[in-house]
Design an enzyme around this catalytic site. Structure first.
Site, PDB file in Angstrom:
ATOM      1  N   SER A  77      43.092  30.854  57.418  1.00 42.92           N
ATOM      2  CA  SER A  77      43.445  30.855  55.999  1.00 42.92           C
ATOM      3  C   SER A  77      44.556  29.850  55.752  1.00 42.92           C
ATOM      4  O   SER A  77      45.260  29.433  56.677  1.00 42.92           O
ATOM      5  CB  SER A  77      43.915  32.238  55.562  1.00 42.92           C
ATOM      6  OG  SER A  77      45.211  32.504  56.094  1.00 42.92           O
ATOM      7  N   ASP A  78      44.726  29.470  54.475  1.00 42.04           N
ATOM      8  CA  ASP A  78      45.959  28.820  54.079  1.00 42.04           C
ATOM      9  C   ASP A  78      47.028  29.896  53.984  1.00 42.04           C
ATOM     10  O   ASP A  78      46.741  31.100  53.983  1.00 42.04           O
ATOM     11  CB  ASP A  78      45.781  28.091  52.750  1.00 42.04           C
ATOM     12  CG  ASP A  78      46.760  26.936  52.585  1.00 42.04           C
ATOM     13  OD1 ASP A  78      47.806  26.934  53.264  1.00 42.04           O
ATOM     14  OD2 ASP A  78      46.485  26.046  51.763  1.00 42.04           O
ATOM     15  N   TRP A  79      48.278  29.469  53.902  1.00 43.30           N
ATOM     16  CA  TRP A  79      49.411  30.391  53.981  1.00 43.30           C
ATOM     17  C   TRP A  79      49.469  31.244  52.700  1.00 43.30           C
ATOM     18  O   TRP A  79      49.700  30.733  51.616  1.00 43.30           O
ATOM     19  CB  TRP A  79      50.684  29.604  54.177  1.00 43.30           C
ATOM     20  CG  TRP A  79      51.020  29.318  55.618  1.00 43.30           C
ATOM     21  CD1 TRP A  79      52.221  29.561  56.220  1.00 43.30           C
ATOM     22  CD2 TRP A  79      50.173  28.768  56.643  1.00 43.30           C
ATOM     23  NE1 TRP A  79      52.167  29.186  57.553  1.00 43.30           N
ATOM     24  CE2 TRP A  79      50.921  28.709  57.832  1.00 43.30           C
ATOM     25  CE3 TRP A  79      48.848  28.346  56.673  1.00 43.30           C
ATOM     26  CZ2 TRP A  79      50.395  28.235  59.039  1.00 43.30           C
ATOM     27  CZ3 TRP A  79      48.313  27.860  57.868  1.00 43.30           C
ATOM     28  CH2 TRP A  79      49.077  27.809  59.024  1.00 43.30           C
ATOM     29  N   GLY A  80      49.200  32.534  52.857  1.00 39.83           N
ATOM     30  CA  GLY A  80      49.126  33.408  51.704  1.00 39.83           C
ATOM     31  C   GLY A  80      47.754  33.407  51.058  1.00 39.83           C
ATOM     32  O   GLY A  80      47.614  33.842  49.914  1.00 39.83           O
ATOM     33  N   GLY A  81      46.732  32.963  51.781  1.00 42.14           N
ATOM     34  CA  GLY A  81      45.396  32.844  51.210  1.00 42.14           C
ATOM     35  C   GLY A  81      44.395  33.843  51.734  1.00 42.14           C
ATOM     36  O   GLY A  81      43.189  33.595  51.675  1.00 42.14           O
TER      37      GLY A  81
END
Length: 705
Positions: free
Chosen positions: A248-252
């Protein structure tokens, strides 16, 4: 067993793990820095801070993952006091050189400097197509064209991974706007998606085999990218047979169910806890596994994919790495900046010939301080640090990192070095009236214009901030010999275009950028950059003149109705004339194309001659386009080649088109399809300057998935 058989080794190691060990590989936590001020207890005290950390399993020879953002160099947003790295030019600047070999060299710089710091995963390979000229992160990406973007990204990834460092490609897919990116639903026809943004990812993954693919923040057709089974399971892992892991992207990572849709690893887990109420792959995923909602075979697959990339790239077999040659890396950054500068307009003023007593006024753009860099996770602290950091602020998660970063040396200093015979004075460009006084005293006025752009924010329009358009207009009225140097991360409006003599697009040119700009203005280097993105005359020419006006945190929908017709393709479809076309760029010499030969069959293959008809050496970038398919007009870049020629020299160029660029994607049949018939192709200097044309017969066929 050979260490070169990563699949077999992953299949051997994974069954030896406990479930607890398996779950530890699925969560990456962020180090303490400007993005996140708290040190996570899961990161050992001796481990330097960076974007992500995943613990290893020493008893099985599985190394910890240490991740850093990396597209423009090894980044350091407040993680490691005093640590610096080579600050490379923007992705658009690299792409403007149309030089795959230089993209690989940039990747090698990133990989070597990452390895010297112990980082074994680089969050690079940013490949999103530039669908909107207001997107704050376009400067990180490569272009609006899938072939150019894929070619450059693939070479950068290969360069990184040849150093024994895993590279990602990102953001999969349609992270084409920054405002409300966590709450944005990107809606697109699936077939058009395959022919554009997904084709860029497909070609890059096929050529470079990145160890990981990073999912985007946004939704795609109603499902979050990290929870999008169509994109991850059906297309990426199914049709394309991708064997690495998806992070994932950070916080995704909105929920544990992302694992069922194909996501293999949650990264930046602390941000997920803030945005979504809990870490998705922590207790929630473990509970789902205990309840039988996450199958054992899926958990094993997630782990095997991560292990497979570790072993394929060789991060488990590291030996001591030599210290990187920072002077050599600066030279690569300088070459990228030189090749990336695009001469947009020149009515005979450039190059500046500095005779005795020539008076030059350098105006605006903090040119006495340094060159700008885009803000956000891609920002690199150069050797010696920034020349200045000017806070801008705003609202949202990225507001604290919204700064104007200025990278030394200064363009003013470099111009004085390149033009020692000239008298060069500086005016800060605070007001049109003050700038006019300086311009009237000079023989030549060089106005530097900047626009800070970056992660988390889209620009409201294409204007220059802080009254710079008014300054340029006033200077041009006072001095007919006015040059404008644009240091921006996107196209800008140019209400003064017809009143200035020359326009130079320098992007965010990195730590050697001031030198490259001065060399080109002074004629020491012949400009050779070509636009990787169309410059519209105004937003009314674009598919979405207005973006949804919604405060942060508000769900929005953006319909990408242009489908596969991104950038120059949209202009061709609508018959609109841009301010500057994709592929455009001037030189201090001239070139001609001659003797086009074309063959058909399963694909298009062309050859032609390039001649330097000018009086000095230079580089040209001839481009091959598809201009029509049976019964329809269609503009597609089929290929390009960078060539260097001395005056009078002739070089023969050959290009074979990837068949997917000639085809349409048949979603119902799940394959690419070329219709039998006559196809038109053309060779030229840009998407609108086509000088050689021919027709060719292609056989109809279906292929691929």
């Amino acid at each position: 067993m050979s260490p070169c058989d990563p699949d077999a080794r992953a299949c051997e190691i994974e069954p030896q793990m406990t479930d607890g060990e398996r779950f530890t590989l699925l969560v990456g936590v962020m180090g303490a820095g400007d993005w996140w001020p708290l040190r996570d207890e899961r990161i050992p005290p001796e481990v330097p801070m960076s974007a992500g950390y995943v613990p290893g399993i020493a008893r099985l020879g599985v190394p910890a993952l240490r991740m850093s953002d990396a597209g423009l160099g090894v980044t350091n947003p407040g993680y490691r006091p005093g640590d610096t790295a080579t600050a490379l030019p923007a992705g658009l600047a690299l792409a403007a050189g149309f030089d795959p070999a230089l993209a690989r060299a940039a990747g090698e710089v990133i990989g070597r400097e990452a390895r010297s710091r112990g980082f074994n995963v680089q969050l690079a390979g940013a490949i999103n197509l530039a669908r909107d000229p207001r997107n704050g992160r376009n400067f990180e990406y490569f272009s609006e064209d899938p072939l150019l973007s894929a070619t450059m990204a693939a070479e950068q990834i290969i360069g990184i991974q040849q150093q024994g460092v895993i590279s990602t490609t990102k953001h999969y897919s349609l992270n084409c706007n920054e405002t409300n990116r966590h709450w944005l639903d990107a809606v697109i026809d699936p077939g058009a998606h395959r022919e554009s943004d997904l084709l860029a990812f497909e070609i890059a993954i096929e050529r470079a085999q990145p160890g990981a693919v990073m999912a985007a923040y946004n939704k795609v057709n109603g499902d979050y990218a990290a929870a999008n089974a169509v994109l991850i399971n059906d297309v990426l892992k199914g049709a394309w047979g991708y064997r690495g892991w998806v992070m994932s992207d950070w916080g995704g990572t909105p929920s544990w169910e992302c694992a069922l849709a194909g996501l293999d690893q949650e990264c930046g887990a602390q941000i997920d806890a803030v945005l979504w109420g809990a870490e998705a792959f922590g207790d929630r995923l473990r509970a789902a596994y205990s309840e039988g909602l996450l199958p054992k075979e899926r958990l094993s697959d997630m782990v095997r994919r991560i292990l497979r990339s570790m072993f394929a790239v060789g991060i488990d077999r590291w030996e001591p790495a030599p210290a990187p040659d920072m002077e050599a890396h600066n030279a690569i950054g300088l070459q990228i900046a030189r090749q990336g500068v695009v001469l947009l307009q020149n009515r005979g003023l450039l190059p500046v010939i500095a005779g005795s007593g020539l008076r030059i006024a350098v105006i605006g753009g903090y040119a006495q301080v340094g060159v700008p860099a885009g803000y956000g996770s891609s920002t690199v602290v150069p050797p010696g640090g920034y020349a200045s950091v000017i806070p801008i602020g705003g609202s949202g998660l990225q507001a604290g990192l919204r700064n104007l970063y200025l990278v030394p040396p200064s363009p003013l200093e470099e111009l004085r070095r390149q033009l020692p015979g000239a008298q060069i004075d500086f005016d800060p460009g605070i007001s049109p009236a003050e700038a006019v006084v300086a311009a009237r005293r000079a023989d030549v006025a060089i106005v530097f214009a900047i626009r800070p752009e970056g992660e988390g924010f889209d620009s409201a329009d294409l204007s220059l901030p802080w009254g710079q358009d008014a300054v340029i207009s006033a200077v041009a009225a006072a001095n007919p010999n006015t040059v404008v140097v644009l240091e921006t991360g996107n196209p800008v409006a140019m209400p003064w275009r017809d009143r200035v003599n020359a326009i130079v697009q320098a992007w965010y040119p990195g730590q050697a950028g001031a030198t490259a700009i001065a060399e080109i203005l002074a004629g020491r280097v012949n400009p050779s950059g070509r636009l990787p993105i169309t410059f519209p005359a105004d937003l009314g020419q674009t598919p979405r003149p207005e973006l949804p006006a919604a405060p942060p945190g508000t769900p929005i929908t953006i319909d990408y109705d242009e489908g596969a017709d991104v950038g120059y393709r949209w202009f061709a479809r609508t018959g609109r004339v841009p301010m500057f076309a994709f592929g455009h760029g001037l030189s201090y010499t001239s070139f001609e194309y001659r003797d086009l030969a074309v063959t058909g069959g399963d694909t298009v293959t062309v050859s032609f001659s390039v001649v330097n008809t000018g009086d000095r050496g230079g580089s040209d970038i001839p481009q091959l386009y598809l201009t029509a398919v049976p019964d329809a007009k269609r503009l597609r870049l089929l290929g390009f080649q960078r060539v260097e020629l001395e005056p009078g020299q002739v070089v023969r160029v050959s290009i074979a088109a990837d068949p997917r660029l000639l085809a349409g994607y048949d979603g119902r049949a799940g394959c690419w399809r070329i219709t039998a018939g006559r196809y038109a192709v053309a060779v030229g200097a840009s998407a609108v300057a086509l000088s050689l044309a021919a027709e060719v017969e292609l056989a109809g066929r279906a292929f691929g998935r």
